[in-house]
Every structure is written in C-alpha cells, then in structure tokens.
Write a protein that holds these residues in place. Structure first.
Motif, mmCIF file in Angstrom:
data_model
loop_
_atom_site.group_PDB
_atom_site.id
_atom_site.type_symbol
_atom_site.label_atom_id
_atom_site.label_comp_id
_atom_site.label_asym_id
_atom_site.label_seq_id
_atom_site.Cartn_x
_atom_site.Cartn_y
_atom_site.Cartn_z
ATOM 1 N N ALA A 55 0.872 -1.174 0.000
ATOM 2 C CA ALA A 55 0.000 0.000 0.000
ATOM 3 C C ALA A 55 0.909 1.224 0.000
ATOM 4 O O ALA A 55 2.036 1.163 0.511
ATOM 5 C CB ALA A 55 -0.894 0.007 1.229
ATOM 6 N N VAL A 56 0.423 2.321 -0.581
ATOM 7 C CA VAL A 56 1.261 3.516 -0.683
ATOM 8 C C VAL A 56 0.507 4.755 -0.213
ATOM 9 O O VAL A 56 -0.726 4.789 -0.221
ATOM 10 C CB VAL A 56 1.770 3.737 -2.130
ATOM 11 C CG1 VAL A 56 2.610 2.559 -2.593
ATOM 12 C CG2 VAL A 56 0.625 3.992 -3.087
ATOM 13 N N SER A 57 1.280 5.766 0.183
ATOM 14 C CA SER A 57 0.729 7.058 0.547
ATOM 15 C C SER A 57 1.732 8.124 0.141
ATOM 16 O O SER A 57 2.923 7.978 0.404
ATOM 17 C CB SER A 57 0.462 7.137 2.053
ATOM 18 O OG SER A 57 -0.128 8.367 2.380
ATOM 19 N N GLU A 58 1.259 9.183 -0.514
ATOM 20 C CA GLU A 58 2.151 10.246 -0.973
ATOM 21 C C GLU A 58 2.247 11.400 0.012
ATOM 22 O O GLU A 58 2.963 12.362 -0.234
ATOM 23 C CB GLU A 58 1.700 10.754 -2.345
ATOM 24 C CG GLU A 58 1.884 9.704 -3.426
ATOM 25 C CD GLU A 58 1.494 10.210 -4.808
ATOM 26 O OE1 GLU A 58 1.776 11.369 -5.130
ATOM 27 O OE2 GLU A 58 0.903 9.414 -5.563
ATOM 28 N N GLU A 82 -3.440 2.546 10.754
ATOM 29 C CA GLU A 82 -4.536 1.794 11.378
ATOM 30 C C GLU A 82 -5.425 1.144 10.320
ATOM 31 O O GLU A 82 -5.914 0.032 10.502
ATOM 32 C CB GLU A 82 -5.361 2.718 12.279
ATOM 33 C CG GLU A 82 -4.639 3.062 13.563
ATOM 34 C CD GLU A 82 -5.456 3.947 14.492
ATOM 35 O OE1 GLU A 82 -5.228 3.858 15.708
ATOM 36 O OE2 GLU A 82 -6.307 4.725 14.016
ATOM 37 N N GLU A 83 -5.607 1.835 9.190
ATOM 38 C CA GLU A 83 -6.435 1.311 8.097
ATOM 39 C C GLU A 83 -5.768 0.113 7.416
ATOM 40 O O GLU A 83 -6.384 -0.917 7.180
ATOM 41 C CB GLU A 83 -6.661 2.440 7.083
ATOM 42 C CG GLU A 83 -7.357 2.030 5.809
ATOM 43 C CD GLU A 83 -7.302 3.127 4.746
ATOM 44 O OE1 GLU A 83 -7.537 2.790 3.578
ATOM 45 O OE2 GLU A 83 -7.010 4.289 5.075
ATOM 46 N N ILE A 84 -4.483 0.224 7.102
ATOM 47 C CA ILE A 84 -3.752 -0.799 6.338
ATOM 48 C C ILE A 84 -3.248 -1.926 7.246
ATOM 49 O O ILE A 84 -3.158 -3.072 6.829
ATOM 50 C CB ILE A 84 -2.551 -0.167 5.592
ATOM 51 C CG1 ILE A 84 -3.003 0.989 4.688
ATOM 52 C CG2 ILE A 84 -1.764 -1.211 4.806
ATOM 53 C CD1 ILE A 84 -3.898 0.607 3.553
ATOM 54 N N GLN A 85 -2.874 -1.612 8.479
ATOM 55 C CA GLN A 85 -2.275 -2.559 9.428
ATOM 56 C C GLN A 85 -1.075 -3.288 8.809
ATOM 57 O O GLN A 85 -1.062 -4.518 8.706
ATOM 58 C CB GLN A 85 -3.324 -3.543 9.935
ATOM 59 C CG GLN A 85 -4.449 -2.864 10.673
ATOM 60 C CD GLN A 85 -5.433 -3.830 11.274
ATOM 61 O OE1 GLN A 85 -5.534 -4.984 10.880
ATOM 62 N NE2 GLN A 85 -6.168 -3.366 12.257
#
Length: 121
Positions: free
Chosen positions: A31-34, A44-47
C-alpha cells in the motif's frame, strides 16, 4: 510466499512504483501514501507489517511522522525503514525512532534483504 503487508510513505511516484513492483514480486501486499499528515489513520487502516518512510514526504515530514507512529500504542511496534538521500541519514533515523534506514538511491537487492529481515524479526 509471504502475505505480509508493506506500507510505503513517499511522494516520489517513481520510488513508489519501483518499490511496489519489486516487493509485490516477492509476494508482499503493498500500500502507498504520498503524504504523511494522516500517518496514524493510514497505518490503522492498512495494518502493515512494515513501513518504508521517506524523509521528505509532504506535510509533516518523515521524522515527525515516524515519531508519531512510535509514540502511538497501536503503531509503535511496526518496524520502520527510514529512506532518504540526506547526508546525515543515520542521525535523522535515530531522531525519528526508525528501526533502520536506507540511503537513496538504494540498490533493490539491499531493499529486498532489509525488508525480509524486518518482517521476519
């Protein structure tokens, strides 16, 4: 194959793409976040089982984002690999509370090895 999840915080889409391809080929969910302003919510969402954190990520930056994670009861035990091209990377990683660090540009083999070590501790 592993079914562990890795969350990458980086604003460089090339890094996100390359790391995602390499890690997915190894069997990881990625999963990624910019941005880092919602770091706790994303974690908390991805764990994830592991976090790759860029130092220069927009909003609060990698050091503050990692410090927030390490101060949070749900997130503090998730290993963090700190990524940066900074010359004082080791000190930044220590200040952030990261578990280890990797200097950009990095060798993909070294990334793979470091990820394997961190998720299998």
């Amino acid at each position: 194959m592993s079914s562990k999840t890795i969350l990458i915080f980086d604003d460089d889409t090339n890094i996100l793409e390359i790391c995602s391809i390499v890690l997915e080929d190894l069997g990881y969910q990625v999963a990624v976040s910019e941005t880092s302003h919602n770091v706790i919510e994303r974690v908390e969402e991805i764990q994830p089982d592991l976090i790759l954190m860029d130092n220069w990520i927009p909003k609060i930056g990698g050091v503050a984002a990692t410090q927030r994670l390490k101060a949070h009861p749900v997130c503090r035990d998730i290993p963090v690999i700190f990524l940066s091209a900074n010359h004082d990377l080791e000190k930044l990683a220590q200040d952030a509370g990261a578990d280890t660090f990797l200097e950009k540009p990095f060798d993909l083999d070294v990334l793979e090895q470091m990820v394997e070590e961190c998720v299998n501790k």
